[in-house]
Design an enzyme around this catalytic site. Structure first.
Site, PDB file in Angstrom:
ATOM      1  N   GLU A  60       0.932  -1.423  -0.038  1.00 42.00           N
ATOM      2  CA  GLU A  60      -0.045   0.147  -0.009  1.00 42.00           C
ATOM      3  C   GLU A  60       0.795   1.292   0.121  1.00 42.00           C
ATOM      4  OE1 GLU A  60      -3.846  -1.095   2.420  1.00 42.00           O
ATOM      5  OE2 GLU A  60      -2.472  -0.195   3.338  1.00 42.00           O
TER       6      GLU A  60
ATOM      7  N   ARG B  51     -14.082  -8.232  17.188  1.00 43.40           N
ATOM      8  CA  ARG B  51     -13.958  -8.502  18.299  1.00 43.40           C
ATOM      9  C   ARG B  51     -14.046  -7.082  19.325  1.00 43.40           C
ATOM     10  NH1 ARG B  51      -8.900  -6.153  19.348  1.00 43.40           N
ATOM     11  NH2 ARG B  51      -7.454  -6.368  17.785  1.00 43.40           N
TER      12      ARG B  51
END
Length: 445
Positions: free
Chosen positions: A200, A290
């Site tokens: 990236e 989570r």
């Protein structure tokens, strides 16, 4: 409601989950390694089971041992906390197949969003801006170099199954690329058993912004954002909400796009969508399926118990909240207190805690599992607790945190409390003139 929940974790997050269960009237089962038998989470739970030795692979990551504990105690559900098996799709799938409720995302969604390459594609498909880079995993140096030429240096090499800064390398110039490419692949294989990597564009001065969501079958809501830009080597030290750098216009766009993506993929539970933010633009980074370490700052300003909501969604399939129920007030800050010596390159500091006096007072919260006589071992994460303060505004929240840290006494080990005092009173922090690279590029202690 569930009658009994097993907490597949340890330390402060296990204590946090037990407290939420007690308020629901749910019995709790603590699991522990041999060195954790006298820990706070074991003392607070209704039942406890030793699942192995101090090595995580033999205990907290030991799925057969956890399944035996579930069968032995007849627990109906499992809360994984964060870390360990909280984003392990295989564990979630085994629980699903045995009709044990996993208090988190489905195994399918954990797998889907845990693969950073696939998650990036999904985010793009559903209208979230993504960082320029490779469209998928990169196998060879030649194709990697072609992508680098297209997007320009510096670039970031990342492990597709990674996290916590492992398998991640910043490449500033072409001559460094081949060596760092090989190193990143080796690290990815070592830590995640998967050497797939992607590339990236590297941002020079970004902030790290994340959006907390709760999602059921028919409704997804956001609990606003957190700014987690005070980091060292990709590890967060201080988190706060709201972010001092977002405008209302950007915030609205960020929330709408995030909620749209999360609802479209059929997500159920609590989750966090993380972004890089620079020059007024945000870009999707990853989704954590989570509970986050920093969830208390959101709870402090919204008054919503995210763990209890997690449990409710797991039981009913729906969130009990509407977006109109969520009205944040004031500003909250969290400091992670680690058993480390910041003056010695953050050297770990295990030992037995002597005197321990924790701060309290108006809008001050400590999430932890430490007490006088508690043994901080070298086998697990070095975080021993978190201090969270809320104020009417950012200035008051900082003042309250300074007062709280002055009250905090932990003898017997060295902690990062002195570092936090320096950071909170640093001009760059007070002026919110920092980014994720601040502590890696500037010596503050």
């Amino acid at each position: 409601m569930f009658k009994k929940i097993l907490i597949a974790n340890r330390g402060e997050i296990a204590v946090r989950v037990i407290r939420a269960c007690k308020e629901w009237g749910i019995e709790t089962v603590a699991v522990h390694s041999d060195v954790d038998r006298d820990s706070m989470h074991v003392r607070l739970a209704d039942e406890s089971v030793c699942i192995g030795s101090h090595q995580p692979a033999n205990s907290y990551l030991n799925i057969p041992a956890l399944m035996s504990a579930i069968e032995l105690t007849k627990a109906e559900a499992v809360h994984p906390g964060y870390g360990f098996l909280s984003e392990n799709a295989n564990f979630a799938k085994i629980l699903e197949e045995n009709n044990i409720k996993f208090i988190g995302a489905s195994s399918k969604l954990i797998k889907m969003m845990g693969d950073k390459i696939q998650a990036k594609k999904i985010a793009k498909e559903h209208g979230l801006p993504v960082i320029e880079g490779s469209e998928g995993g990169i196998k060879d140096i030649k194709s990697a170099k072609e992508i680098c030429k297209k997007i320009g240096f510096p670039v970031l090499i990342k492990a597709s199954a990674g996290g916590g800064g492992k398998g991640m390398k910043i490449v500033h110039k072409e001559e460094e690329f081949e060596t760092l490419f090989s190193t990143a692949k080796s690290e990815a294989k070592k830590y995640f058993g998967n050497d797939e990597i992607y590339i990236e564009k590297f941002f020079q001065n970004p902030r790290h912004i994340e959006v907390q969501i709760l999602s059921g079958k028919n409704l997804t809501v956001h609990l606003h954002e957190r700014d987690c830009s005070v980091q060292r080597r990709h590890q967060k030290l201080i988190e706060e909400t709201p972010s001092p750098v977002l405008t209302d216009k950007i915030r609205k766009d960020l929330f709408e796009r995030t909620v749209n993506m999360v609802s479209k993929i059929g997500y159920e539970g609590a989750g966090t969508v993380e972004f890089i933010y620079e020059d007024g633009k945000f870009y999707f980074l990853e989704m954590n399926t989570r509970i986050q370490v920093e969830h208390p700052v959101t709870e402090m300003v919204t008054g919503i118990d995210i763990i209890k909501e997690q449990i409710w969604i797991a039981y009913t399939g729906e969130t009990a909240l509407k977006q109109s129920d969520i009205n944040p007030r004031g500003h909250a800050i969290e400091c992670r207190i680690n058993a480390e010596d910041a003056s010695k390159n953050f050297q770990p500091s295990p030992g037995t805690i002597g005197m321990c006096h924790q701060p309290s007072g108006f809008r001050t919260r400590v999430d932890g599992a430490i007490f006088q006589g508690y043994k901080v071992t070298p086998f697990y994460d070095s975080m021993v607790c978190k201090v969270i303060t809320q104020g009417r505004n950012r200035t008051e929240a900082i003042q309250r945190m300074n007062r709280s840290l002055d009250e905090f006494v932990i003898e017997g080990i060295t902690t990062t409390i002195p570092l936090h005092k320096i950071l909170l009173n640093h001009k760059k922090f007070i002026d919110s003139d920092f980014n994720v690279s601040w502590l890696d590029n500037e010596k503050v202690i």
